[in-house]
Design an enzyme around this catalytic site. Structure first.
Site, PDB file in Angstrom:
ATOM      1  N   GLY A 136       0.235   0.660  -4.395  1.00 12.93           N
ATOM      2  CA  GLY A 136       0.807   1.134  -5.446  1.00 12.93           C
ATOM      3  C   GLY A 136       0.541   3.050  -5.558  1.00 12.93           C
ATOM      4  CG  ASN A 154       5.956  -5.241  -7.116  1.00 13.90           C
ATOM      5  OD1 ASN A 154       5.929  -4.740  -8.189  1.00 13.90           O
ATOM      6  ND2 ASN A 154       5.121  -6.339  -7.183  1.00 13.90           N
ATOM      7  CB  THR A 155       4.876  -0.225  -7.094  1.00 12.44           C
ATOM      8  OG1 THR A 155       3.346  -0.877  -6.896  1.00 12.44           O
ATOM      9  CG2 THR A 155       4.349   1.204  -7.713  1.00 12.44           C
ATOM     10  CE  LYS A 170      -0.025  -8.939  -0.041  1.00 15.55           C
ATOM     11  NZ  LYS A 170       0.344  -8.668  -0.793  1.00 15.55           N
ATOM     12  CB  ALA A 175       0.087  -1.123   0.520  1.00 16.46           C
ATOM     13  N   GLY A 176       1.896   0.944   0.229  1.00 14.54           N
ATOM     14  CA  GLY A 176       1.935   2.292   0.110  1.00 14.54           C
ATOM     15  C   GLY A 176       3.513   2.871   0.531  1.00 14.54           C
TER      16      GLY A 176
END
Lengths: 66, 260
Positions: B159, B209-210, B98, B187-188
């Site tokens: 994040g 993830n986050t 990635k 992301a986001g």
């Protein structure tokens, strides 16, 4: 003689091999990757090599990330 | 009918990819992975800590079950990303990476030019490259042209949990890239509704993830994200209704009680 491992100076005995260094660092059983003087090496090649004074070694592993 | 995600010839049942960062404990991460049903799991590459023995992340990830996708997070230039990708491959799990090239400016937004440069080199070296990119369709097209296996535009900055701040731009990427390589919104994403919207727009997968790791209950949120992705995917396949500015009743307009 002295080498640099992950940014830190380290004294090793002359004739020290890659496999010996990994054992000394307690990494024999870890899944790691190694770079010697800017060249990425597979574990077998690194294990077999004899380290030289001034060698710059980077040892990495997988950690949590996104 | 099985609805498989195919990336570089490898097939996956889940369209949810999961990051392994920011969990309170490795045990919690393992439980969240399990609950998410994800098959692709991202990891970072970092120096081994030589001062003290640390637990190994890989002791908590069953490599027979999960496909590890190393990232180049932390790399600020194409050269750094290429170096990190080579190290990741030397660890001996796969030649997938990635690709992230992110300048040190606190936005965590990618450097698209350096990303394309790095992708070109890595593809030539035989890597399967999954690049994190902006929501610009021309950049996505460049990444496709240099041989990337996916494109992974952001929904919003890493994040932040702000969701999809420009769905129209993601839509355009899907129109330009879709059907050639998978489009993965990375992301986001902050909530399952964000993940569902990405999938409804026609994204092939999402990477989270986050939003899971930092939820009050990460394991329950992992489950919720999996359901959100599935709902969005099914809705995309079902083809949503056309939007209308004119209301139309769902109940009969005749036969009302008291009609003359």
């Amino acid at each position: 003689m002295t080498i640099v491992v992950n940014g830190r100076q380290r004294d090793i005995t002359a004739g020290c091999t890659g496999v010996k260094l990994l054992e000394d660092l307690d990494l024999a059983a870890e899944r790691i990757a190694v770079e010697r003087n800017g060249e990425v090496m597979n574990r077998q090649t690194f294990a077999a090599c004899t380290l030289a004074a001034g060698d710059v070694i980077e040892i990495v592993r997988f950690v949590g990330g996104g | 009918m099985t609805d498989l995600l195919t990336i570089a010839g490898r097939t996956f049942r889940s369209r949810l990819m999961i990051g392994t960062g920011k969990y309170a404990t490795f045990q919690q991460m393992r439980e969240a992975l399990e609950a998410s049903g994800a098959e692709i799991v991202t990891v970072a590459v970092r120096r081994v800590n030589l001062d003290r023995k640390e637990e190994s992340l890989l002791d908590y990830i069953d490599l027979n079950r999960y496909f590890l996708l190393p990232n180049t997070a932390g790399c600020q230039t194409a050269e750094e990303a290429i170096r990190t990708a080579r190290l990741a491959r030397a660890a001996g799990l796969s030649d997938w990476v990635k690709l992230e090239v992110i300048p040190a400016d606190n936005t965590l937004l990618p450097d698209p030019i350096a990303t394309v440069e790095a992708a070109k080199t890595l593809v030539a070296e035989g890597f399967v490259v999954l690049p994190y990119t902006t929501d610009d369709h021309t950049v996505a097209k460049r990444l496709l042209d240099v041989g990337c296996a996916t494109v992974m535009p952001f929904g919003s900055a890493i994040g932040t949990g702000l969701g999809l701040t420009s769905p129209d731009r993601l839509q355009r990427i899907i129109e330009v890239i879709g059907g050639q390589v998978p489009v993965v919104v990375d992301a986001g994403i902050g909530a399952p509704s964000d993940a569902a919207l990405a999938m409804e727009l026609g994204a092939d997968a999402v990477l989270i993830n986050t939003a899971i790791a930092r939820a009050g209950d990460p394991v329950q949120m992992a489950r919720a994200m999996a359901v959100g992705v599935e709902a969005g995917r099914m809705a995309y396949q079902a083809r949503r209704m056309e939007k209308s500015t004119v209301a139309s009743p769902s109940s009969p307009t005749v036969g009302r009680v008291g009609d003359k």
